[in-house]
Every structure is written in structure tokens, then in C-alpha cells.
Design a protein around this motif. Structure first.
Motif, PDB file in Angstrom:
ATOM      1  N   TRP A   1       0.808  -1.225   0.000  1.00  0.00           N
ATOM      2  CA  TRP A   1       0.000   0.000   0.000  1.00  0.00           C
ATOM      3  C   TRP A   1       0.836   1.268   0.000  1.00  0.00           C
ATOM      4  O   TRP A   1       0.301   2.358   0.088  1.00  0.00           O
TER       5      TRP A   1
ATOM      6  N   PRO B   1      -6.468   1.587   2.264  1.00  0.00           N
ATOM      7  CA  PRO B   1      -6.701   0.283   2.905  1.00  0.00           C
ATOM      8  C   PRO B   1      -7.825   0.302   3.941  1.00  0.00           C
ATOM      9  O   PRO B   1      -8.582  -0.664   4.035  1.00  0.00           O
TER      10      PRO B   1
ATOM     11  N   THR C   1      -4.151  -7.922  -1.860  1.00  0.00           N
ATOM     12  CA  THR C   1      -2.978  -7.992  -0.980  1.00  0.00           C
ATOM     13  C   THR C   1      -2.194  -9.289  -1.216  1.00  0.00           C
ATOM     14  O   THR C   1      -0.975  -9.272  -1.304  1.00  0.00           O
TER      15      THR C   1
END
Length: 66
Positions: A37, A44, A59
Motif C-alpha cells: 500500500w 486500505p 494484498t
């Protein structure tokens, strides 16, 4: 009246919460979270709230491909 009608609701809640729990644990314990991220926290957080399963798959995908 049928017994056990409430089990379906518990199953649906469990399925809905599982990706979010995975993401929260990954955020806390994963060393690669910042890599995936890039240090951002708003995207997120919104993803965990609104699109948990998609965020969990993303992810896992990013960690496997980079």
C-alpha cells in the motif's frame, strides 16, 4: 417451525467478516503491508470497510507477484 434457522445468518456474518479480520491482522503483523500500500492508510481502511474480499485478494496477489 424449523429448528436451526439462525445458523445461516451466522454463516453469512462469518463469511463477511473473514476477509476483514485477515486484512486487519495483515495490517498489524505483516512487514510487507507498506510495500503493498506504499505507506497509505486511507485506501486500505476504506477497502477493509467496504470491499474486504477484493482487498484481501489484491494484498495476496501483490505479495506473490513482486
Amino acid at each position: 417451525m424449523l429448528l436451526g434457522l439462525g445458523c445461516g445468518c451466522l454463516l453469512a456474518i462469518g463469511i463477511g467478516l473473514a476477509p476483514r479480520i485477515f486484512l486487519i491482522l495483515a495490517w498489524i503483523f505483516s512487514d510487507r503491508w507498506d510495500f503493498v500500500w506504499r505507506g497509505d492508510w486511507l485506501v486500505p481502511l476504506l477497502g477493509i470497510i467496504f470491499i474486504g474480499l477484493l482487498m484481501a485478494i489484491f494484498t495476496l496477489y501483490v505479495e506473490a507477484t513482486y
